[in-house]
Every structure is written in structure tokens, then in C-alpha cells.
Design a protein around this motif. Structure first.
Motif, PDB file in Angstrom:
ATOM      1  N   GLY A  14      22.844  20.819  -1.219  1.00  0.00           N
ATOM      2  CA  GLY A  14      22.326  19.843  -0.259  1.00  0.00           C
ATOM      3  C   GLY A  14      21.594  18.722  -0.969  1.00  0.00           C
ATOM      4  N   GLU A  15      20.773  18.003  -0.227  1.00  0.00           N
ATOM      5  CA  GLU A  15      20.075  16.841  -0.769  1.00  0.00           C
ATOM      6  C   GLU A  15      18.741  17.265  -1.378  1.00  0.00           C
ATOM      7  OE1 GLU A  15      19.903  14.150   2.566  1.00  0.00           O
ATOM      8  OE2 GLU A  15      21.706  13.102   1.879  1.00  0.00           O
ATOM      9  N   ILE A  16      18.420  16.683  -2.531  1.00  0.00           N
ATOM     10  CA  ILE A  16      17.181  17.012  -3.237  1.00  0.00           C
ATOM     11  C   ILE A  16      16.521  15.741  -3.757  1.00  0.00           C
ATOM     12  CG2 ILE A  16      18.006  19.282  -3.981  1.00  0.00           C
ATOM     13  CD1 ILE A  16      18.373  17.948  -6.813  1.00  0.00           C
ATOM     14  N   LYS A  17      15.252  15.871  -4.116  1.00  0.00           N
ATOM     15  CA  LYS A  17      14.500  14.836  -4.824  1.00  0.00           C
ATOM     16  C   LYS A  17      13.766  15.500  -5.982  1.00  0.00           C
ATOM     17  CE  LYS A  17      13.340  11.909  -0.804  1.00  0.00           C
ATOM     18  NZ  LYS A  17      12.195  11.314  -0.049  1.00  0.00           N
ATOM     19  N   LEU A  18      13.337  14.688  -6.928  1.00  0.00           N
ATOM     20  CA  LEU A  18      12.511  15.160  -8.034  1.00  0.00           C
ATOM     21  C   LEU A  18      11.251  14.311  -8.093  1.00  0.00           C
ATOM     22  CD1 LEU A  18      15.207  15.716 -10.797  1.00  0.00           C
ATOM     23  CD2 LEU A  18      13.786  17.503  -9.770  1.00  0.00           C
ATOM     24  N   ARG A  19      10.103  14.973  -8.001  1.00  0.00           N
ATOM     25  CA  ARG A  19       8.823  14.273  -8.118  1.00  0.00           C
ATOM     26  C   ARG A  19       8.118  14.764  -9.377  1.00  0.00           C
ATOM     27  NH1 ARG A  19       5.687  14.303  -2.890  1.00  0.00           N
ATOM     28  NH2 ARG A  19       5.413  16.528  -3.265  1.00  0.00           N
ATOM     29  N   VAL A  20       7.470  13.840 -10.079  1.00  0.00           N
ATOM     30  CA  VAL A  20       6.768  14.179 -11.305  1.00  0.00           C
ATOM     31  C   VAL A  20       5.322  13.706 -11.194  1.00  0.00           C
ATOM     32  CG1 VAL A  20       6.704  13.957 -13.811  1.00  0.00           C
ATOM     33  CG2 VAL A  20       8.903  13.926 -12.615  1.00  0.00           C
ATOM     34  N   VAL A  21       4.384  14.589 -11.527  1.00  0.00           N
ATOM     35  CA  VAL A  21       2.957  14.268 -11.544  1.00  0.00           C
ATOM     36  C   VAL A  21       2.515  14.155 -12.998  1.00  0.00           C
ATOM     37  CG1 VAL A  21       0.631  15.064 -10.958  1.00  0.00           C
ATOM     38  CG2 VAL A  21       2.527  15.432  -9.354  1.00  0.00           C
ATOM     39  N   GLU A  22       1.841  13.068 -13.303  1.00  0.00           N
ATOM     40  CA  GLU A  22       1.279  12.877 -14.643  1.00  0.00           C
ATOM     41  C   GLU A  22      -0.055  13.626 -14.695  1.00  0.00           C
ATOM     42  OE1 GLU A  22       1.172   9.112 -17.664  1.00  0.00           O
ATOM     43  OE2 GLU A  22       0.178   8.867 -15.741  1.00  0.00           O
ATOM     44  N   ASP A  23      -0.003  14.863 -15.173  1.00  0.00           N
ATOM     45  CA  ASP A  23      -1.168  15.752 -15.159  1.00  0.00           C
ATOM     46  C   ASP A  23      -2.094  15.400 -16.326  1.00  0.00           C
ATOM     47  OD1 ASP A  23      -2.902  17.766 -14.557  1.00  0.00           O
ATOM     48  OD2 ASP A  23      -1.591  19.397 -15.189  1.00  0.00           O
ATOM     49  N   LEU A  62      12.152  18.884  -4.624  1.00  0.00           N
ATOM     50  CA  LEU A  62      11.911  18.686  -3.193  1.00  0.00           C
ATOM     51  C   LEU A  62      13.239  18.631  -2.458  1.00  0.00           C
ATOM     52  CD1 LEU A  62       9.452  15.652  -3.505  1.00  0.00           C
ATOM     53  CD2 LEU A  62       8.832  18.065  -3.600  1.00  0.00           C
ATOM     54  N   ASP A  63      13.177  18.901  -1.145  1.00  0.00           N
ATOM     55  CA  ASP A  63      14.352  18.618  -0.332  1.00  0.00           C
ATOM     56  C   ASP A  63      14.272  17.174   0.160  1.00  0.00           C
ATOM     57  OD1 ASP A  63      12.572  18.540   1.797  1.00  0.00           O
ATOM     58  OD2 ASP A  63      13.206  20.451   2.655  1.00  0.00           O
ATOM     59  N   ALA A  64      15.249  16.734   0.932  1.00  0.00           N
ATOM     60  CA  ALA A  64      15.292  15.335   1.359  1.00  0.00           C
ATOM     61  C   ALA A  64      14.115  14.963   2.248  1.00  0.00           C
ATOM     62  CB  ALA A  64      16.606  15.042   2.085  1.00  0.00           C
ATOM     63  N   GLY A  65      13.490  15.959   2.882  1.00  0.00           N
ATOM     64  CA  GLY A  65      12.334  15.705   3.730  1.00  0.00           C
ATOM     65  C   GLY A  65      11.011  15.846   3.012  1.00  0.00           C
ATOM     66  N   ASP A  66      11.024  15.862   1.671  1.00  0.00           N
ATOM     67  CA  ASP A  66       9.832  15.954   0.821  1.00  0.00           C
ATOM     68  C   ASP A  66       9.163  17.319   0.863  1.00  0.00           C
ATOM     69  OD1 ASP A  66      10.116  13.415  -0.164  1.00  0.00           O
ATOM     70  OD2 ASP A  66       8.709  12.485   1.224  1.00  0.00           O
ATOM     71  N   ARG A  67       9.844  18.346   1.373  1.00  0.00           N
ATOM     72  CA  ARG A  67       9.277  19.691   1.345  1.00  0.00           C
ATOM     73  C   ARG A  67       9.439  20.278  -0.052  1.00  0.00           C
ATOM     74  NH1 ARG A  67      11.067  24.905   1.760  1.00  0.00           N
ATOM     75  NH2 ARG A  67      13.222  24.130   1.894  1.00  0.00           N
ATOM     76  N   THR A 125       0.850  -1.190   0.000  1.00  0.00           N
ATOM     77  CA  THR A 125       0.000   0.000   0.000  1.00  0.00           C
ATOM     78  C   THR A 125       0.885   1.238   0.000  1.00  0.00           C
ATOM     79  OG1 THR A 125      -0.132  -0.136   2.426  1.00  0.00           O
ATOM     80  CG2 THR A 125      -1.925  -1.123   1.174  1.00  0.00           C
ATOM     81  N   ALA A 126       0.602   2.168  -0.931  1.00  0.00           N
ATOM     82  CA  ALA A 126       1.448   3.348  -1.096  1.00  0.00           C
ATOM     83  C   ALA A 126       0.591   4.593  -1.209  1.00  0.00           C
ATOM     84  CB  ALA A 126       2.336   3.207  -2.335  1.00  0.00           C
ATOM     85  N   ASP A 127       1.098   5.698  -0.688  1.00  0.00           N
ATOM     86  CA  ASP A 127       0.475   7.004  -0.861  1.00  0.00           C
ATOM     87  C   ASP A 127       0.631   7.404  -2.330  1.00  0.00           C
ATOM     88  OD1 ASP A 127       0.404   9.973  -1.065  1.00  0.00           O
ATOM     89  OD2 ASP A 127       0.039   9.847   1.091  1.00  0.00           O
ATOM     90  N   SER A 128      -0.486   7.653  -3.014  1.00  0.00           N
ATOM     91  CA  SER A 128      -0.434   7.880  -4.455  1.00  0.00           C
ATOM     92  C   SER A 128       0.249   9.194  -4.815  1.00  0.00           C
ATOM     93  CB  SER A 128      -1.847   7.863  -5.045  1.00  0.00           C
ATOM     94  OG  SER A 128      -2.662   8.826  -4.411  1.00  0.00           O
ATOM     95  N   TYR A 129       0.324  10.142  -3.889  1.00  0.00           N
ATOM     96  CA  TYR A 129       0.975  11.417  -4.181  1.00  0.00           C
ATOM     97  C   TYR A 129       2.438  11.403  -3.760  1.00  0.00           C
ATOM     98  CZ  TYR A 129       1.968  16.433  -4.304  1.00  0.00           C
ATOM     99  OH  TYR A 129       2.530  17.655  -4.571  1.00  0.00           O
ATOM    100  N   ARG A 130       2.702  10.960  -2.530  1.00  0.00           N
ATOM    101  CA  ARG A 130       4.077  10.970  -2.028  1.00  0.00           C
ATOM    102  C   ARG A 130       4.889   9.792  -2.560  1.00  0.00           C
ATOM    103  NH1 ARG A 130       4.958   9.930   2.726  1.00  0.00           N
ATOM    104  NH2 ARG A 130       2.978   9.030   3.359  1.00  0.00           N
ATOM    105  N   ALA A 131       4.200   8.777  -3.134  1.00  0.00           N
ATOM    106  CA  ALA A 131       4.866   7.585  -3.666  1.00  0.00           C
ATOM    107  C   ALA A 131       5.663   6.872  -2.577  1.00  0.00           C
ATOM    108  CB  ALA A 131       5.755   7.947  -4.847  1.00  0.00           C
ATOM    109  N   ASP A 132       5.144   6.894  -1.351  1.00  0.00           N
ATOM    110  CA  ASP A 132       5.794   6.237  -0.227  1.00  0.00           C
ATOM    111  C   ASP A 132       4.796   5.301   0.437  1.00  0.00           C
ATOM    112  OD1 ASP A 132       7.747   5.541   1.517  1.00  0.00           O
ATOM    113  OD2 ASP A 132       7.828   7.439   2.591  1.00  0.00           O
ATOM    114  N   SER A 133       5.289   4.410   1.275  1.00  0.00           N
ATOM    115  CA  SER A 133       4.432   3.386   1.867  1.00  0.00           C
ATOM    116  C   SER A 133       3.425   3.988   2.842  1.00  0.00           C
ATOM    117  CB  SER A 133       5.291   2.342   2.586  1.00  0.00           C
ATOM    118  OG  SER A 133       6.068   2.945   3.596  1.00  0.00           O
TER     119      SER A 133
END
Length: 667
Positions: A555-564, A529-534, A151-159
């Protein structure tokens, strides 16, 4: 002791109990008299009747004995039955065990499971025994099939941890295309629960097709509460006899069984249907009232007040769904009555859930309530006035602090892409942009005027931007003269001055993304995003081609993509009743499975966002690979943290050795 074994769907759930009981304790069960703290959970030594009992009757009593005294914790949240029972069994401690008293009238020829979660803990240290289950049947056999899933959060892509998974025999449900009321009207036939890592193992299933739902029970009532709990559903039906084999093992770190997931459930918060009505109105401030509606986006046709002209009422949505509205009264304080009376006409649901025009009266009362400090200050001034009058002197009250409130940095560095931002407690009704004065002094000391614009943010009437052509080098001086800004309360600003420099791009990183799209017309939202998903920054309406983020803090970053999918510039949640899945949202991962990246000053970080790969259909193989990569990254980070901690400890010991050098660490 983390050992995987591949199992067929026909195996019984006894293996899970064996794994949890055997792997949880590999040492003596005697109570220690000293030494390290006991970290081992209780062990089951007997069950009466035995686990897997057949032809169980209503009102039966079950006794589970352990190797030590126990305690029961969080029964309401942790203990549940599959299928659900109207009258929950009672749990009572007796000796070194627990008595389970069945209270419900059970269904015939049905396999039941009592799931204790982490309710059972040892009495001394509170170590929980995870995944304890007791299974019995009211018929002549035990249903023995099972499935696994994630089971995963559909927006955050995390459990999503601790969510309930409900299985319904597909043949028992009516076909209602476009209107799914299953979770509201029917009880599930089998219940499973995900562990903290989001993985669930559903046991005691029949070899028949099931429809599958997941509910994140946030308030612990083991029911689905729309708009509160996250929910998810799978398209189609799933028969455990037709699912591929999967591996199962005991996680010796988390201390519960886990598995390779066969199913993947994307969960979301459903904006469920709610009857439209005016739920509440209040007036928290003299110049502000708030209307609370029961549903999003109320259709208001008229808003009228007895003592306030319509053009002096400013309407501000306070929430994304606009179900809460602020009304600001643009009149001097002396002209506002203590009670404002009026009416609002809007579309309200009647008893048949049909929207019809409705006019309701508004009575908005306000009175000044002094704080303790304000009361003391008023009493002090009254004493001073009385003392001056008694002495025949003229009393001059102290100058009052200007109530005009704002948030604007008065020094620092300016991001030339984001400009300067000012926020105000009250909406502005007058902003003289021409009165603002901005100058730039270069390295040679030459000062020039810089054209400046004062622009309101389209997303908030409290936020304004001070826009200019910002150039590196030199210093900028900003002056907002007294009285240039006025809010709805009639308060104006004192003179505001600020001094700024422009950010040096060499002190920041640049993130460059090359977007590759599998088809024309597709739109995406790319988020940094930063490493804390902000969320740091995002680009909307992205198509194939380059996307660039400048002035990125090292610093640490992430990239999230939404299929609009509908190209509306935002992520859209799902709809359970209409059986509409949420838009997909995925984190970018490189070939090594890494999703967190480190940027450095004066660096360019380049990635290729292959949308065909990022949003490829999820299979069991791809899901297993993803979770394995995440676990590898997690273990790598933990190992790095341990190494750093050990290095710091070693350094402290060496530096604190009282002149003994490296031998100080041997004490």
C-alpha cells in the motif's frame, strides 16, 4: 484565473483587495432565478469613508456596501484588527452592507486594518467573501509594505492553517537573551493570518526590522495559550524593505489571494512552565487511584497509606510527562477499605516559584455503582432466591463470569519481529512464564515444543509480549493454563488457547533505507508511516548505514526522519521563553517531489536518505519549490480521483442500460 504576478514590497495592499474582489466574480451580479446554485460571494460596491482613509478619529463609523444582501458568520473567530484593539469594533448589518463602529481609543499616527476573514457571506447561499480588509490611518499616511510567509507543523512537516502572525517593531522590544516574554507582555504592532494552505501575506508594514511570531489560535480567543496553542518564532529580525521579491496570485479554487513565502515559521506546542502542585486525586476503581499534578515529572519522596503496606502500592505513569500517576493497590478486594487515607510528600512550588517539600493528605473514597444491567440482574437473582426459599428448595446462584480481562488474538498470523502481544486491564502481579506452552506442527505433521518467553513491555505495565523463534510454514499452538496469570485485583485467568501461523514474507514488502550522514556522531529517528501519517514502525539511534523495515503491508507509505540532536531517542519540542527551536522533522521526498510511495507484495523498495539534503537550510527558493511540488501532487491526485469516478460512472451507465449496451450511457 490563477495568475501569478511578481510584486515589490513597496506596493500597497490594494492589489490584494482587487484580486479577491475581481477574481471572485467574473459574471453578472444579478440574482439568478433558476439554473445552477449560486456559488459566488458578495462584491464590494462602496466603502464610506473610502478604503485608505487618513486622520481617522476615535468613535468613527464605517459603512461597507455590497451588491447583494449579506449575513455575518463566525465574527469571534474570523474578524480581527491589526494592531489589536482592546474594545473590538461592533459589526451591524444595514441594508446591503455592514456598519463598523470603532469603540477603542486608537494610537496616533498608526495604520489600522479591519480583517473580516470569511465573516461576510451572501444571504442566500452563505458563500463567503474571503480576504476582505478595510485600511485606514490615524495619521497622514498609510504604511504600505508587506511580507509573505508559510507556517508549518515542525513535527508533521505540514501546513498550519489559520494561525496568527504577530509582528513587533524590533527597536521597541528589550534584549533579554534566554528569556523571551514578548507574547505574554506586549501587543503586536501588525497582525496577519495564514490561510488554509498555511501561507500568509502581512500587509501595512513599516520599512523597519520586525521580530516575528506565529500562534495557532485553537480556541478562537486571538491570544496565545501555552501548552494549548502551537507557537513559532523566527530568529533575528526581518525588514520588508530588504526581503526579495515574491509572486502573488488569486487561488481560484480556494478563493483567496496566496503568494510565494519569504518567511518560514516552524510551529510547535511549548511545554510551558507550570507551577507544580497536586491538582486532584480520585479513586475510579476499587484497586486504582489517580493523582493529577499540575506540572510534568513530580518529584515524590514518600507515598504512605494507613492501611496498605508500601510494597503493595504499584505506581504507574499514565502520561508521557508523568504528570498523571495511577496507584494500583495489590490487595484482595475484601482487605481494601471504602476510604483509603494517606499522605504524599513531593516538591511543590511556593509563592516565589521555589520548589520545596510539601506533605498533603490523601482521602481516596470508592463505592460500587451498579449499572442498570447489573441492578436488574441482582434483583432477578434476589427474586429467584426468595422463590426457592419459599418452596423449601436450595438456591444455587448462577456462575459468575471471570472478571479477568485481556486482549490477545487467539488466531491469525504472527509477525516474527513483533511477536504476540497481550494487553490487560489491570497490571499483572504474577506471570508464570514457565507455565506457557507453545508447540509447532510442521507440514509433515511432526509436533515439537518451542521455547517461549513472557516479557513485559518496558513502555507499559499492561502490555506483555509472547516471544519465540517463529518460523514460516506449519502451525503454532499456544496454551496459557488456568491460573498462570494474576492481576492486582486478585483475579486469575481461565485456560487460554490460540492457534497461529507465521506471516509469509512474500506477501509483504521490504523497505530498505541507505542513510548518508553529513557528519559523525549525528543520530536520527527514521519512521515508517502510512498515507494518513499513522506511525507503523520506527528505528531510533540511526547513524550512517542501512536501515530496513520488513513485513510492510502493501500500500501507500511515507518516510519521516527526525534530526535527533540530543540523541535521546525522541523528537523534542521547542521552548518559546528560552528561544529554543524544536528539533527538525522532515518527510522524505524523491527527485520528483513525491512523498507518498506505493509498495507491493514481495517487492523491495529502496531509498537513499541523504541527511545533508533532507535537513539543508530552508530558503525561499527551496520552500517555493516544495509547495509547488505538493500542489502538483495534490492536483494529480484529484485528477486521478476524477478519472476513476468518471470511469466508474461510465461503467455503471453501461451495465445499467437495460440491454441497450453502450447506448445505455446516453440516456
Amino acid at each position: 484565473m490563477q495568475k501569478r504576478r511578481t510584486i515589490r514590497a513597496m506596493r500597497t495592499g490594494a492589489l490584494l483587495l482587487f484580486l479577491s474582489a475581481f477574481c471572485a466574480r467574473c459574471a453578472s451580479t444579478l440574482t439568478p432565478t433558476g439554473g445552477p446554485r449560486d456559488s459566488l460571494p458578495p462584491v464590494v460596491v462602496a466603502m464610506t469613508p473610502a478604503d485608505g482613509a487618513l486622520r481617522m478619529k476615535d468613535g468613527s463609523r464605517i459603512y461597507i456596501e455590497f451588491d447583494e444582501f449579506i449575513q455575518l458568520k463566525d465574527q469571534q473567530k474570523e474578524f480581527y484588527t491589526s494592531p489589536p484593539m482592546k474594545y473590538r469594533p461592533t459589526l451591524t448589518m444595514r441594508g446591503r452592507g455592514v456598519v463598523v463602529q470603532l469603540r477603542d481609543t486608537m494610537h496616533p499616527n498608526t495604520t489600522y486594518a479591519l480583517n473580516f476573514g470569511s465573516t461576510v457571506c451572501d444571504n442566500n447561499e452563505g458563500n463567503p467573501l474571503h480576504a476582505l480588509r478595510y485600511v485606514f490611518s490615524t495619521g497622514d499616511e498609510i504604511d504600505s509594505m508587506y511580507m509573505s510567509g508559510y507556517t508549518a507543523d515542525s513535527y508533521r512537516a505540514d501546513s498550519v492553517s489559520k494561525s496568527f502572525i504577530w509582528f513587533y517593531v524590533a527597536d521597541s522590544l528589550p534584549e533579554t537573551p534566554g528569556y523571551d516574554s514578548t507574547l505574554f507582555l506586549r501587543e503586536p504592532h501588525v497582525v496577519a493570518r495564514a490561510e488554509n494552505n498555511g501561507i500568509f501575506i502581512a500587509q501595512n508594514l513599516k520599512p523597519v526590522p520586525y521580530r516575528v511570531y506565529a500562534v495557532e489560535d485553537r480556541n478562537g480567543n486571538q491570544t496565545y495559550d501555552p501548552a494549548v496553542d502551537q507557537v513559532g518564532f523566527l530568529e533575528g529580525t526581518y525588514n520588508p524593505a530588504e526581503q526579495p521579491d515574491f509572486a502573488i496570485w488569486y487561488d481560484s479554487v480556494r478563493r483567496y489571494p496566496t503568494a510565494e513565502p519569504q518567511l518560514y515559521i516552524r510551529m510547535f506546542t511549548d511545554r510551558a512552565f507550570r507551577r507544580q502542585m497536586l491538582a486532584q486525586s480520585e479513586r475510579p476503581l476499587q484497586h486504582k487511584a489517580v493523582l493529577y499534578f499540575n506540572a510534568a515529572r513530580p518529584e515524590i519522596s514518600e507515598l504512605r497509606f494507613d492501611s496498605i503496606p508500601a510494597d503493595r502500592v504499584i505506581v504507574e505513569p499514565l502520561t508521557e510527562g508523568r504528570d498523571t500517576l495511577a496507584l494500583w493497590f495489590n490487595l484482595p478486594s475484601a482487605e481494601l477499605p471504602d476510604t483509603i487515607r494517606g499522605t504524599v510528600t513531593y516538591l511543590k512550588h511556593d509563592s516565589l516559584n521555589v520548589l520545596r517539600p510539601e506533605t498533603e493528605e490523601l482521602k481516596l473514597a470508592w463505592r460500587l455503582v451498579e449499572t442498570r444491567e447489573q441492578e436488574r440482574e441482582r434483583e432477578r437473582q434476589e427474586r429467584e432466591r426468595a422463590r426457592a426459599e419459599a418452596a423449601g428448595e436450595e438456591y444455587t446462584p448462577p456462575e459468575q463470569e471471570n472478571p479477568f480481562a485481556f486482549k490477545l488474538p487467539l488466531s491469525g498470523e504472527v509477525n516474527p519481529e513483533r511477536h504476540l502481544t497481550a494487553e490487560f486491564d489491570y497490571p499483572l502481579v504474577r506471570a508464570d512464564s514457565s507455565a506457557l506452552h507453545l508447540t509447532r506442527t510442521d507440514a509433515e505433521g511432526v509436533t515439537t515444543d518451542v521455547p517461549v518467553r513472557f516479557v513485559r513491555d518496558t513502555a507499559s505495565m499492561h502490555r506483555w509480549r509472547i516471544e519465540a523463534r517463529w518460523e514460516t510454514g506449519g502451525e503454532y499452538a499456544l496454551t496459557i493454563p488456568e491460573g498462570a496469570l494474576t492481576d492486582v485485583a486478585g483475579c486469575s485467568n481461565d485456560s487460554i488457547t490460540g492457534s497461529y501461523k507465521v506471516m509469509d514474507p512474500e506477501q509483504f514488502a521490504v523497505v530498505k533505507c541507505l542513510v548518508q550522514s553529513p557528519g559523525e556522531g549525528m543520530r536520527y529517528i527514521v519512521q515508517l508511516l502510512d498515507a494518513g501519517d499513522r506511525l507503523i514502525e520506527e528505528r531510533r539511534g540511526v547513524t550512517e548505514g542501512p536501515v530496513q523495515f520488513n513485513y510492510v503491508e502493501p500500500g501507500e507509505i511515507k518516510l519521516r526522519v527526525v534530526e535527533d540532536a540530543n540523541a535521546n531517542g525522541r523528537w523534542d519540542t521547542g521552548d518559546l521563553v528560552a528561544r529554543r527551536q524544536p528539533e527538525r522533522s522532515e518527510l522524505y521526498r524523491n527527485d520528483a517531489g513525491e512523498e507518498i510511495f506505493t509498495t507491493k507484495a514481495n517487492w523491495e523498495f529502496e531509498v537513499t536518505l541523504d541527511m545533508g539534503r533532507l535537513f539543508a537550510p530552508v530558503t525561499m527558493e527551496s520552500l517555493v519549490r516544495l509547495l509547488d511540488e505538493r500542489e502538483t501532487q495534490r492536483l494529480r491526485k484529484e485528477d486521478e480521483a476524477r478519472r476513476e469516478a468518471a470511469a466508474r460512472q461510465s461503467g455503471q451507465q453501461q451495465s445499467g442500460g437495460f440491454g441497450l449496451g453502450s447506448m445505455g450511457g446516453m440516456i
